[in-house]
Design a protein around this motif. Structure first.
Motif, short mmCIF file in Angstrom:
data_model
loop_
_atom_site.label_atom_id
_atom_site.label_comp_id
_atom_site.label_asym_id
_atom_site.label_seq_id
_atom_site.Cartn_x
_atom_site.Cartn_y
_atom_site.Cartn_z
N MET A 368 0.68 -1.22 0.51
CA MET A 368 0.33 0.08 0.16
C MET A 368 0.77 1.52 -0.22
N CYS A 369 0.28 2.54 -0.49
CA CYS A 369 0.93 3.83 -0.47
C CYS A 369 0.59 4.41 0.78
N CYS A 370 1.36 4.76 2.34
CA CYS A 370 0.84 5.45 2.99
C CYS A 370 1.64 6.56 3.66
N THR A 402 3.72 9.90 1.36
CA THR A 402 3.63 8.77 1.15
C THR A 402 4.10 7.37 0.60
N PHE A 403 4.68 6.96 1.25
CA PHE A 403 5.93 5.81 0.95
C PHE A 403 5.09 4.74 0.44
N PRO A 404 5.47 3.88 -0.52
CA PRO A 404 4.97 2.46 -0.45
C PRO A 404 5.75 1.59 0.51
N ASP A 444 9.48 -0.99 3.79
CA ASP A 444 9.93 -0.02 3.05
C ASP A 444 9.65 -1.04 2.31
N LEU A 445 9.41 -0.07 0.50
CA LEU A 445 9.16 -0.86 -0.17
C LEU A 445 9.75 0.17 -1.45
N LEU A 456 5.12 8.66 -2.86
CA LEU A 456 4.68 7.84 -4.30
C LEU A 456 3.15 7.53 -4.08
N GLU A 457 2.11 7.96 -5.03
CA GLU A 457 1.34 8.22 -5.25
C GLU A 457 0.40 7.21 -6.64
N PHE A 458 -0.66 7.36 -6.48
CA PHE A 458 -1.68 6.76 -7.56
C PHE A 458 -1.20 5.74 -8.25
N PRO A 459 -0.72 4.31 -7.40
CA PRO A 459 0.39 3.93 -7.96
C PRO A 459 -0.54 2.79 -8.67
#
Length: 537
Positions: A368-370, A402-404, A444-445, A456-459
């Protein structure tokens, strides 16, 4: 959602509306990315100064109902043929009244028709009840997420007074995404109303009410799809005993030509931790066998929401962030509808979009983007996005990134499972999960290089090939601005990052289109609509 037709093949990707306002008088570009440069690593996110104003992106535009041609630089693969559909806010005022939040703008539907290496563009406003009523009176007549409609001045004083005690009805300004049910296209928001549309001419066809088919007061604009076309979604229901979270299942086929949501059913219901303060959610995750609902500390005060007109406040004033609460993961068996008794917890995080979820070796991987804060919704007030200079820099630098991240959920926890030790036995994963209830710590991804690009967002993934399965690549927007300003490709094998970025260019969420007969997961192209506010004509 961004949608393509390839002959009889439908290719579909989830999408969001935040950055889909199209400024007709600006330069509009469709970007097709084949390869990108390697990113350079940095230690952490830096303070950013000198941000370019993006105010032109939050401006009312005129619709373009007849297709216009575009100038092509370079070449588009001839195998890309279809309609590239987008949806988002395109009108922010009526007469002397104006909206307060980016989520409020009137839905505008966009079509980029790609055929034989050429592209035409057209757009039309969704003919929602909100749009038609507002247009008829040339003022905001219907409340939206961040804007409370004022009493009609044409009414007498007593009528205006009584209107304060009315409950705001469900909104039909479906400006979030395109979705697909039983082969038909709809535009959707987070209320109980969707609109069926014609993807060829963008005509508004029919308003469909979820509550006429199942007992829900709305549904997300980000459903998930099984390979056979079965669709899953989530929606809340509200009653005298409080709120429920509901998992929805819609069959893949019609029984009659005019079917819409016939056959939809509530697969199961989940009781919130606090029935009068349920969690807000924008989407959910799905693996091969499970629906995953994330109950996060972004909360909705139902009393404040119900009384917002009396208090003279918009709906968004009833939503708040409570960092003292933990985040809870609920697993639901897709076949039986059983809610798995085991609950998984982690610290307070906020999530708007999931990347993927899949099961492997007795674990469910949840990507997820968190963000570690929950103030994102309030940052997207129109007055904020129209800031410039130091005020814009300060807004960005005080906003959450926001980070994956990956959470690894053990699926075989029992009363005999040992406590206070890491249950994640996967040697390739740094995530932890400890049986207290089960407390999960993310992995962390990404590497440190992602900090350089603001998170990163809108994955997006290769959805048709990789959704609910182990995968290697995902794509998204980097955020060194309040809107996306780069396109990113993440390789999960070694957590390396590739980046496309150009100063003054603001790409929308990337869409992966696989090459014909592709075998490699990343064999294909990325499509993105890129806006250039500094090139306003």
């Amino acid at each position: 959602m961004l949608s393509f037709h390839f002959g009889n093949l439908f290719f579909e990707i989830r999408r969001d509306c935040l950055f889909s306002s199209i400024l007709r008088r600006s330069v509009i570009k469709i970007l097709v990315v084949f390869s990108v440069d390697e990113a350079k690593p940095t230690a952490k996110t830096k303070v950013v100064t000198g941000l370019e104003s993006i105010a032109p992106l939050i401006s009312t535009v005129e619709e373009t109902p007849e297709p216009i041609t575009t100038t092509i630089k370079g070449s588009i693969p001839t195998w890309i043929n279809g309609n590239f559909l987008r949806n988002g806010p395109g009108k922010f005022e009526f007469g002397n009244t104006h909206y307060n939040h980016w989520f409020d703008g009137m839905a505008m539907l966009h079509q980029f028709k790609i055929q034989n290496g050429q592209v035409t563009y057209k757009s039309r406003f969704l003919q929602s009840d909100a749009y038609k009523k507002n247009s008829e009176r040339d003022r905001i007549m219907m409340s939206e997420f961040g804007t409370l409609a004022m009493p009609d001045p044409c009414k007498n004083f007593f009528q205006r007074f009584l209107s304060r005690f009315e409950i705001i009805g469900p909104m039909d300004n479906a400006n979030v995404s395109f979705v697909k049910y039983k082969g038909d296209y709809y535009v959707s928001t987070e209320s109980n109303f969707m609109h069926k549309v014609n993807p060829e001419n963008l005509e508004t066809l029919e308003k469909v009410d979820w509550s006429k088919f199942i007992a829900v007061n709305g549904a997300t604009a980000h459903p998930h799809y099984d390979p056979d076309g079965t669709t899953y979604n989530m929606g809340n229901s509200y009653g005298s005993k409080g709120a429920l979270y509901n998992i929805i299942k819609v069959p893949p086929e019609k029984t009659e030509r005019k079917d819409t949501l016939q056959g939809a059913k509530v697969l199961c219901s989940i009781v919130p931790a606090n029935k009068s303060h349920p969690s807000y959610y924008h989407s959910f995750a799905m693996s091969e066998n499970y629906v995953v609902f994330i109950e996060q500390p972004i909360k909705m005060d139902l009393l404040k929401i119900v009384t917002c007109k009396i208090r003279g406040k918009a709906l968004n004033q009833g939503i708040y962030w409570d960092p003292k609460l933990k985040t809870v993961f609920h697993l639901i068996d897709k076949r039986s509808g059983e809610v798995i008794p085991m609950k998984y917890h982690t610290k307070a995080i906020s999530i708007f979009h999931q990347i993927n979820a899949f099961e492997e070796d007795g674990f469910l991987m949840l990507d997820m983007c968190c963000s570690d804060g929950g103030q994102a919704i309030s940052n997207y007030l129109i007055q904020n996005l129209r800031k410039s200079g130091e005020a814009l820099d300060e807004l960005y630098n005080t906003s959450d990134r926001t980070f994956p991240r990956r959470f690894v959920l053990p699926l075989n926890v029992t009363s005999d499972t040992p406590t206070n030790q890491n249950l994640n036995t996967r040697p390739s994963s740094k995530a932890t999960c400890i049986k207290i209830s089960v407390f999960c710590q993310h992995e962390d991804l990404h590497g440190d290089d992602l900090y350089e690009y603001g998170g990163l967002e809108f994955p997006q993934i290769n959805y048709s090939k990789s959704n609910t399965r182990p995968y290697r690549y995902f794509y998204g927007c980097g955020f060194r601005h309040m809107v996306g300003d780069s396109l990113l490709k993440m390789d999960l094998k070694d957590k390396t990052l590739k980046v496309w970025q150009q100063k003054g260019f603001y790409p929308s969420e990337p869409v992966f289109v696989p090459s014909p007969h592709a075998t490699d997961e990343d064999a294909g192209v990325i499509l993105s609509v890129v806006l250039t506010p500094s090139q306003v004509k």
